[in-house]
Design a protein around this motif. Sequence first.
Motif, PDB file in Angstrom:
ATOM      1  N   TYR A 184      -2.796  -5.657   3.567  1.00  0.00           N
ATOM      2  CA  TYR A 184      -1.904  -4.471   3.295  1.00  0.00           C
ATOM      3  C   TYR A 184      -1.180  -4.597   2.152  1.00  0.00           C
ATOM      4  CZ  TYR A 184      -1.648  -4.270   8.810  1.00  0.00           C
ATOM      5  OH  TYR A 184      -1.475  -4.533  10.222  1.00  0.00           O
ATOM      6  N   THR A 185      -2.247  -4.706   0.958  1.00  0.00           N
ATOM      7  CA  THR A 185      -1.210  -4.882  -0.502  1.00  0.00           C
ATOM      8  C   THR A 185      -2.470  -4.345  -0.954  1.00  0.00           C
ATOM      9  OG1 THR A 185      -1.919  -7.165  -0.712  1.00  0.00           O
ATOM     10  CG2 THR A 185       0.351  -6.947   0.453  1.00  0.00           C
ATOM     11  N   TYR A 213      -3.125   3.701   4.683  1.00  0.00           N
ATOM     12  CA  TYR A 213      -4.005   2.656   4.805  1.00  0.00           C
ATOM     13  C   TYR A 213      -3.949   2.542   6.267  1.00  0.00           C
ATOM     14  CZ  TYR A 213      -6.278  -2.218   5.477  1.00  0.00           C
ATOM     15  OH  TYR A 213      -7.175  -3.272   6.090  1.00  0.00           O
ATOM     16  N   ALA A 239       2.185  -6.045   8.074  1.00  0.00           N
ATOM     17  CA  ALA A 239       2.216  -4.281   6.927  1.00  0.00           C
ATOM     18  C   ALA A 239       3.852  -4.658   6.765  1.00  0.00           C
ATOM     19  CB  ALA A 239       1.784  -3.109   8.209  1.00  0.00           C
ATOM     20  N   CYS A 281      -4.749   0.950  10.369  1.00  0.00           N
ATOM     21  CA  CYS A 281      -5.103  -0.127  10.689  1.00  0.00           C
ATOM     22  C   CYS A 281      -5.790   0.441  12.338  1.00  0.00           C
ATOM     23  CB  CYS A 281      -4.044  -1.168  10.768  1.00  0.00           C
ATOM     24  SG  CYS A 281      -4.157  -2.743  12.208  1.00  0.00           S
ATOM     25  N   VAL A 340       1.619   2.516   6.355  1.00  0.00           N
ATOM     26  CA  VAL A 340       0.639   2.329   7.022  1.00  0.00           C
ATOM     27  C   VAL A 340       0.367   3.168   8.480  1.00  0.00           C
ATOM     28  CG1 VAL A 340      -0.787   0.053   8.180  1.00  0.00           C
ATOM     29  CG2 VAL A 340       0.257   0.111   5.747  1.00  0.00           C
ATOM     30  N   ASN A 397       5.597  -2.307   2.864  1.00  0.00           N
ATOM     31  CA  ASN A 397       5.673  -1.062   3.645  1.00  0.00           C
ATOM     32  C   ASN A 397       6.227  -0.547   4.867  1.00  0.00           C
ATOM     33  OD1 ASN A 397       2.184  -0.870   2.263  1.00  0.00           O
ATOM     34  ND2 ASN A 397       2.279  -3.194   3.223  1.00  0.00           N
ATOM     35  N   ASP A 452      -0.110  -6.428  13.879  1.00  0.00           N
ATOM     36  CA  ASP A 452      -0.665  -5.486  12.840  1.00  0.00           C
ATOM     37  C   ASP A 452       0.783  -5.090  12.018  1.00  0.00           C
ATOM     38  OD1 ASP A 452      -3.323  -5.377  13.766  1.00  0.00           O
ATOM     39  OD2 ASP A 452      -2.624  -4.181  14.932  1.00  0.00           O
ATOM     40  N   LYS A 472       0.840  -0.917  -0.252  1.00  0.00           N
ATOM     41  CA  LYS A 472      -0.206   0.062  -0.030  1.00  0.00           C
ATOM     42  C   LYS A 472       0.881   0.565  -0.019  1.00  0.00           C
ATOM     43  CE  LYS A 472      -4.556  -1.675   1.011  1.00  0.00           C
ATOM     44  NZ  LYS A 472      -5.270  -0.787   0.115  1.00  0.00           N
ATOM     45  N   VAL A 476       5.709   1.538   8.019  1.00  0.00           N
ATOM     46  CA  VAL A 476       4.085   1.762   8.969  1.00  0.00           C
ATOM     47  C   VAL A 476       4.865   3.005   9.926  1.00  0.00           C
ATOM     48  CG1 VAL A 476       3.707   1.120  11.530  1.00  0.00           C
ATOM     49  CG2 VAL A 476       3.909  -0.415   9.585  1.00  0.00           C
TER      50      VAL A 476
END
Length: 536
Positions: A494-495, A246, A190, A248, A170, A195, A186, A167, A197
């Motif tokens: 996450y994609t 994204y 990710a 979460c 995240v 990704n 989480d 993504k 984070v």
Amino acid sequence: MTSTTPANLAGQSLPATVGGVAGAPSAARAAALVARVTGGADNAPVQMTAPFTGQPIASLPQADDAEVRAAFADARQAQREWAALPVARRQQFLLRLHDLVLARQAEVLDLVQVEAGKARIDAFDEVSATVLVAAYYGKHSAKILSPRRAPGVIPGLTRAGELRHPKGVVGIISPWNYPLALTAMDVFPALVAGNAVVQKPDNQTALSALWLQELAEEAGLPAGLWQIVLGRGSRIGDALLEECDYLCFTGSTPTGKDLAGRIAQRLTSYSLELGGKNPMIVLPDADVAKSAAGAVTACFSSAGQLCVSVERIYVHDSIREEFTREFVARTAALRLGGALDYHAGMGSLTSQSQLETVSAHVEDARSKGARVLTGGRARPDLGPLFYEPTVLTDVRPGMTPFASETFGPVVSIYGFSDVTDAIERANDTPFGLNASVWTRNGRAGWEVGARLKAGTVNVNEGYAATFGTVGVPMGGMKESGAGRRNGAEGLLKYTEAQSIAVQRAVGLRPPKGVPGSLWTRFMTVSMKLLRRLPGR
């Protein structure tokens, strides 16, 4: 109700430890972890205190809007190079991290206890979950994310496949109740998905997340790829929502609804794990002693401050009296305490607001006619936030704990005579996070579980069987959330999926000179034949 008293509450002289709890990491060690984050120049640090003692844990710098946006910019820069690595390379750091967490678990067990007020056995659940997640995604991510071939529209002439792209950056908003486990569940997928984070852990339990971030970098995660910012959502929430690719979130249902509405304006996807009012059904053939013992764990682990903990127990009338007697006796025997060892069966609540909520729920039920079979009172003699594990009966509609999530060590017992009625009552809630079924017949337990409207169902377990089985998804139905963590879904979310098809020779429109009527008859016959091919 038996108890143990923390050494600091017994008037002993203590070293400069985190939260003033005997045996905890030093204040210097806490300061070193805090040094991993910075705060906005105009924001005063926030002083967090230990639930066991009420004494200071650490002074936490608070980020401002500009600092959060800068963290996203730095993470985005690091993500480009990270995403270019093969998945097999990216997942290697998780297996090294797995080993580091196990080798150094003593320190983080102390931190989780001091920050969250847990009994040590409940803190170990967090260590277990962390390494199980690291092992699963450290071994299976490359396969889950590998390009997937698909049958083309014209066999032999259309080559089609699916690719998975990260993504980007995240945004993860983590709660205070499971600071190590939920960070791992989480953040790890990710990252391995390619990704970066930016995580906002709750201030109350930030040291556990910072400790795990430190170990991740030691295990080989490039610096800057996992950013941690601290601050209240009201101050930095806009930046998180506006910058992330994204979101979460784990927390309350009202907050989750608000975040979902706001981030939907950007057409950015999200996953939410929200509240629950989780039921347990004890069928007439259940082993009473085992069911009662399992219920103690299901209801009172982490002092009931667990999204998947049980707050409603439905017991068949034929064994209700026996079960209640056994369950109450086991609950009353739970040892409360705040020492950093394995002697206590239940720790403390984490915050004053949780203590007030638990007290209000019990008093509301009691004032309206419910009976308290054991517990039902705070224990300031042990520490500022201790509350006894509490079992209620005669709880009816109109009483707060009948339908509202307490999120504390309070459970209500109900009887039933018909299994279908028990299932309907268990499902009669806006929530649908977790459920538990107890029976000697595994097949019957599975069949009852399949009729429950909950994202996870555990047979002859409270929550740990699904919680620990990382290969299956975990999440909520109805108002308990959207999306899933764990399993392939917990990685693929996450994609971005991308489909590519390469067409050769024949096109999908009539060739020059071929009438459309003839072409469509040819295609009609072809589609009839394709239907008979396996895999189509």
